[in-house]
Design an enzyme around this catalytic site. Structure first.
Site, PDB file in Angstrom:
ATOM      1  N   GLU A  23       0.806  -1.221   0.000  1.00 38.43           N
ATOM      2  CA  GLU A  23       0.000   0.000   0.000  1.00 38.43           C
ATOM      3  C   GLU A  23       0.839   1.270   0.000  1.00 38.43           C
ATOM      4  OE1 GLU A  23      -2.706  -3.261   1.126  1.00 38.43           O
ATOM      5  OE2 GLU A  23      -0.648  -2.711   1.691  1.00 38.43           O
ATOM      6  N   HIS A  33     -11.107  -5.970   9.203  1.00 34.66           N
ATOM      7  CA  HIS A  33     -11.825  -5.714   7.956  1.00 34.66           C
ATOM      8  C   HIS A  33     -13.097  -4.900   8.198  1.00 34.66           C
ATOM      9  CE1 HIS A  33      -9.316  -9.208   6.973  1.00 34.66           C
ATOM     10  NE2 HIS A  33      -9.434  -8.864   5.710  1.00 34.66           N
TER      11      HIS A  33
END
Length: 664
Positions: A403, A470
């Site tokens: 990322e 998540h």
């Protein structure tokens, strides 16, 4: 070719005038540095990172690059800036924090960029600029420009994840980047044997499937010819190359740190390899340089340095203006309302997001979308399904799992004339790209006036029993960071309108999209180009007894509660944007109803609702009939079990919170 015992110089096809020019270009930053050390001892400057003994790398490499090719230097690379002919008075104004400096007094030393000179400076975190080089090079490749990009790093930064991510991306995407490592022996006081165990840093290249080589960084001709040949090669055959330049740091990390930790014999060994003195002696032996010219040239340079330095010291000091400081956090952007919608179609929340991206890709040929599994697979949630077929995998790019590197590459694309969208597979995963967002994307316009045209899509929130990694609502990580815009739609039409507005905006925008709403929420969405102004709230329902200020999934909780309690006249304000947020709309509602309940999915402590509550207490106190009440998630991580998750969510406490507000 001639050997001076320590170095072998090979002039190849350089004539005498070129060699003399190289010498002057090498001498100039050395003399500036010598002056800076004097100023430091006099107390006229406060800090200096010396590159004495390393100048041949910066100067030789810069001479080898084309003038319109990007170079990303570090804090010991004065020679990059001087070789690109930035006036010393301008550099000195930067170092002194003057208004005429590149950052208007907002940042230090070489923490700036100059599009005029195709230089992108570093930030203090050392490694992130390598990913920016990837994005710059990617823009050149996509535009069919045969250009190379040169990025500097130190041997210490090769231990950072940013080093690995940037080189891996460049290798996979075959980007024309020269990653130049200045191996000067020490990262502050940590020697190389405590940084890595490989024999040579160039050996790391093998693990990435790319070429690596090591050269003498103190030999200006070796540096020049090596970089020139590598750059010419990768312009025609794009690929990254790892170049290690061996050198030595003759001063401290910065002057205050000293050099007591360095064995004296190293100074003696490397002092004999001084790049300026060695090249100078070579030119004398070659009868290119006459010894008496050296003193004359130094005198001319010294006089020029004195004039330039004093001009910078005598320049006016910063005139502080708060309005200017606040305005300069963001690149100017005048919102242009979209035409009145014509046709509307029923769309799911997810489809509205896809529609916004598809239309924007058609509108902006320079828009690139990057993310894990977003090409042929269509992304984890299928938001980009079919995009690769329509727009090609050059613009719809699968990325490695890194990322930080991808966000940095997105910024690099923006620096070189592109727009970028990055999809975080889950908003939770943005934590490993945090530095690029907080310290690079957010601060760049404020620091040196460069816009960063990047949108980060953040699939967020709970409701799917996905557990602690998540399901987070992490918008508060970003709402406190000036320079970022943060949006969080609750309905499909706003999802499309805010995303298209974010893509139009030249500033970095963090775009939160709630995963639970993707397929559970539908509504009429305008066809065609449609935008919603960032920073404007929406009154979802009018009322007189109280105001619920909310956003995202919280809007639907509030609507559901009032559908179950139709007798309650409560106004719902959907913020839609969190940075900036619509203070005027919130104040107007609270002044009308006298009661405020702030509802959000994030944790109570340090959630964004605390900022709204503080604002209302400060600006609407006289209109309030009750204390402001917050209804938020528990101060825990988000559990996976459905019952535990339901208990975590603010919805479980909404009824009690409203009753308490109305009963006060």
């Amino acid at each position: 070719m001639i050997s001076l015992g320590y170095m072998i110089f090979n002039r190849k096809n350089l004539d005498n005038n070129a060699l003399l020019s190289f010498y002057k270009t090498l001498l100039w930053p050395r003399m500036i540095e010598e002056k800076m050390l004097i100023l430091l001892r006099q107390g006229r400057i406060g800090k200096w990172f010396s590159g004495i003994g390393q100048e041949a790398i910066a100067v030789g490499a810069t001479l080898a690059m084309q003038s319109d090719e990007y170079i990303l230097p570090m804090h010991r690379n004065l020679g990059v800036f001087t070789t690109r002919n930035i006036p010393l008075s301008k550099l000195m104004a930067q170092w002194q924090g003057k208004a005429t400096g590149f950052t208007k007094g907002r940042d230090r030393s070489f923490h700036f960029g100059s599009q005029q000179h195709k230089i992108i400076g570093m930030i203090s975190h050392l490694g992130p600029q390598m990913a920016l080089a990837d994005g710059i090079a990617l823009a050149d490749v996509l535009s069919n420009r045969k250009k190379a990009t040169l990025v500097f790093t130190g041997e210490g930064a090769t231990s950072e994840g940013d080093f690995h991510e940037a080189i891996n991306i460049a290798a996979v995407w075959k980007l024309p980047v020269i990653f130049l490592i200045e191996n000067n022996g020490y990262a502050l006081s940590t020697p190389t044997d405590e940084q890595f165990k490989c024999k040579s840093l160039a050996d790391k290249a093998t693990g990435y499937g790319i070429e690596g080589l090591t050269i003498d960084g103190n030999n200006i001709l070796d540096v020049f010819y090596t970089v020139r040949e590598l750059a010419a090669s990768i312009r025609e055959n794009p690929r990254p190359i790892l170049l290690e330049c061996k050198t030595f740091r003759m001063r401290g990390h910065e002057e205050a740190s000293g050099t007591k930790y360095v064995p004296q014999e190293l100074f003696e060994e490397w002092g004999a390899k001084d790049p300026l003195l060695q090249f100078e002696q070579y030119l004398i032996n070659e009868q290119v340089l006459q010894p008496e010219w050296i003193e004359l040239l130094r005198k001319d340079f010294s006089n020029l340095i004195e004039r330039e330095v004093e001009a910078a010291f005598n320049a006016e000091d910063i005139q502080v203006d708060t309005d200017t400081e606040l305005a300069d956090m963001y690149a100017p952007h005048a919102y242009q309302p979209s035409p009145l919608p014509g046709n509307f179609n029923e769309k799911r929340f997810l489809d509205a997001i896809s529609d916004a991206m598809r239309l924007s890709l058609r509108k902006y040929p320079n828009l690139v979308i990057m993310g894990q599994d977003i090409a042929q697979y269509g992304g984890a949630f299928k938001a980009t399904e079919g995009f690769a077929e329509e727009f090609g995998t050059g613009r719809i790019r699968n990325t490695p799992l890194c990322e930080s590197g991808v966000i940095g590459a997105a910024m690099g694309l923006s620096l070189n004339g592109y727009k970028a969208i990055v999809e975080m597979q889950f908003a939770d995963f943005v934590s490993v790209g945090f530095n690029q967002i907080i310290n690079n994307l957010a601060k760049t316009h404020y620091r040196w006036g460069q816009n960063v045209d990047v949108v980060l899509r953040m699939p967020t929130g709970a409701g799917t029993s996905a557990g602690p990694f998540h399901s987070q609502s992490n918008e508060a990580w970003f709402t406190k960071t000036p320079g970022l815009k943060v949006v969080y739609p609750a309905f499909p039409d706003d999802a499309k309108g805010l995303l298209m507005a974010a893509i139009n905006d030249p500033n970095p925008v963090i775009y939160f999209e709630h995963k639970y709403l993707y397929r559970s929420n539908s509504g009429l969405v305008p066809d065609g180009d449609y935008t919603v102004e960032i920073g404007k709230a929406r009154t979802v329902r009018t009322g007189t007894r109280a105001s619920i200020i909310t956003y995202g999934w919280g809007v639907h909780w509030a609507l559901e509660y009032l559908e179950q309690n139709p007798n309650l006249s409560i106004e719902i304000i959907d913020l839609r944007s969190l940075q900036p947020w619509d203070k005027q709309a919130v104040e107007a509602s609270v002044k009308k109803t006298g009661r405020a309940l702030i509802l959000h999915e994030d944790t109570l402590t340090s959630g964004f609702g605390g900022e709204i509550a503080a604002h209302l207490a400060e600006h609407c106190f006289q209109y309030l009939d009750t204390p402001v009440i917050r209804c938020a998630g528990l101060d825990t991580a988000i559990p996976m079990n459905k019952q535990l998750e339901d208990n975590f969510l603010a919805k479980a406490r909404l009824k009690e919170s409203v009753e308490r507000l109305l009963a006060y």
